[in-house]
Design an enzyme around this catalytic site. Structure first.
Site, PDB file in Angstrom:
ATOM      1  N   ASP A 115       0.827  -1.209   0.000  1.00  0.00           N
ATOM      2  CA  ASP A 115       0.000   0.000   0.000  1.00  0.00           C
ATOM      3  C   ASP A 115       0.863   1.262   0.000  1.00  0.00           C
ATOM      4  OD1 ASP A 115      -1.989  -1.956   0.447  1.00  0.00           O
ATOM      5  OD2 ASP A 115      -1.782  -1.714   2.606  1.00  0.00           O
ATOM      6  N   GLU A 118     -11.576  -0.868  -3.162  1.00  0.00           N
ATOM      7  CA  GLU A 118     -10.813  -0.258  -2.075  1.00  0.00           C
ATOM      8  C   GLU A 118      -9.616   0.497  -2.642  1.00  0.00           C
ATOM      9  OE1 GLU A 118      -9.405  -3.452   0.349  1.00  0.00           O
ATOM     10  OE2 GLU A 118      -7.858  -4.050  -1.081  1.00  0.00           O
TER      11      GLU A 118
END
Length: 361
Positions: free
Chosen positions: A58, A234
């Site tokens: 991420d 997401e």
């Protein structure tokens, strides 16, 4: 763009996990949205080294006005927030890493520290991240840290608290951007009564830790490629260029099925109207057997050292098959590569590039 269903059973905690999703978006060349610079497609790409940083998922890289690149990401232990900085993108690989905040031993913000993003807003630094109470590790919500020091490695990180959304449900992967004077938050959340794990939401902001006005669902998993393993949208991130606002996001379980989707809105449209956004029916960035990169996703954008060329930042694994839960596999590595542009003005992601071949000594 969304599907309504009869009221489903409440998803289990494992389903809420969305297959081990570590989320996040990221900043870019300037505070707010990544401001893509029009570039000549023939311009030579920088020789980036990949993977850039091992075991950092991420990833979020932003180039601040001081000319330095700032990096943060999810660590495999899910227990702290780290920062690095460097004058160059490749330099982040060997830059010293500082822990600027650690999970609480008990209570809120005690577990699953996921997908931090670093943003400069109103002369202060903010970090958006997901976490859960130490005693209820799947009750994941969005939280905010603030630092008033001009140097994010110094000063104090103040816990501004949880971002309150319409429901107390599984939520994560907040990113923020400014468009025509208005600041927005986009995030992933499970909506009660919906047969999915997470959808994408947008809201205006009253301040960096408070939403105001309506909260609008922009996208929910509907295509097959968004629903492999888990029904997931997401890790949103915004990019503005050529009179359009692009919003990337990640979909499906976090194994090799993980991929990137794209929403597009006209810059003159009402971004709070879901009808303003069109959704690509196919993923724009996927696993590639030729380059041996799997599960590319949770991307952001930044700008190259020349100040003009756009750079795609993401994580991926170097192998397809995973033993056990992907959540427990630490090998999602931070990667960077040149972002191209198609003749119609839409981003050209290409394929995740192969690992850099290291010269023999």
């Amino acid at each position: 763009m969304s599907r309504e269903h009869d009221l489903p059973q409440v998803p289990s905690r494992r389903l809420m996990l969305k297959g081990a999703a570590l989320a996040a978006g990221a900043l870019a060349a300037v505070p707010g949205t990544a401001q893509a610079a029009p570039t000549d497609a023939t311009e030579k790409a920088a020789p980036y080294v990949n993977p850039l940083i091992p075991q950092r998922a991420d990833p979020h890289i932003t180039r601040h006005t001081d000319g330095l690149y700032y990096f943060t990401a999810t660590v495999p232990e899910y227990d702290r927030i780290i920062l690095r900085r460097s004058r160059t993108l490749n330099g982040l690989a060997t830059a010293a890493e500082s822990v600027i905040w650690r999970a609480h031993a008990t209570g809120p913000m005690g577990a699953h520290i996921w997908a931090p993003e670093l943003h400069r807003i109103g002369g202060k630094w903010y970090i958006y991240f997901a976490s859960a109470p130490a005693e209820d590790v799947w009750a994941i919500r969005i939280w905010v840290l603030e630092n008033a020091n001009p140097d994010p490695f110094k000063g104090s990180w103040v816990e501004r608290g949880q971002i309150r959304t319409a429901w107390e449900t599984f939520s994560l992967d907040a990113t923020t951007f400014k468009h025509r004077g208005t600041r927005y938050l986009v995030w992933a959340q499970h909506e009660p009564g919906m047969d999915n794990n997470t959808a994408l939401w947008i809201s205006r902001m009253a301040n960096p830790w408070t939403l105001t006005g309506p909260q609008v669902r922009l996208s929910t998993p509907e295509f097959d490629w968004e629903c492999v393993g888990y029904k997931v949208n997401e890790g949103p991130y915004a990019l503005q260029r050529g009179g359009r606002v692009f919003l990337t996001y990640s979909a499906s379980a976090t194994d090799y099925h993980y991929c990137v989707g794209l929403l597009t809105a006209d810059a003159d449209s009402d971004l709070m109207d879901a009808r303003s956004w069109s959704k690509s029916p196919v993923p724009v960035f996927t696993s590639n057997d030729t380059t041996h990169q799997y599960g590319p996703g949770h991307n952001c954008f930044t700008v190259a050292e020349d100040g003009r060329s756009d750079v795609l930042v993401y994580h991926a694994r170097q192998y397809k098959e995973i033993t056990g839960d992907p959540l427990h596999d630490p090998n999602r590595h931070t990667r960077i590569q040149r972002l191209g542009w198609k003749p119609d003005g839409t981003p050209d992601f290409g394929v995740p590039v192969a690992d850099t071949v290291k010269a023999s000594v």
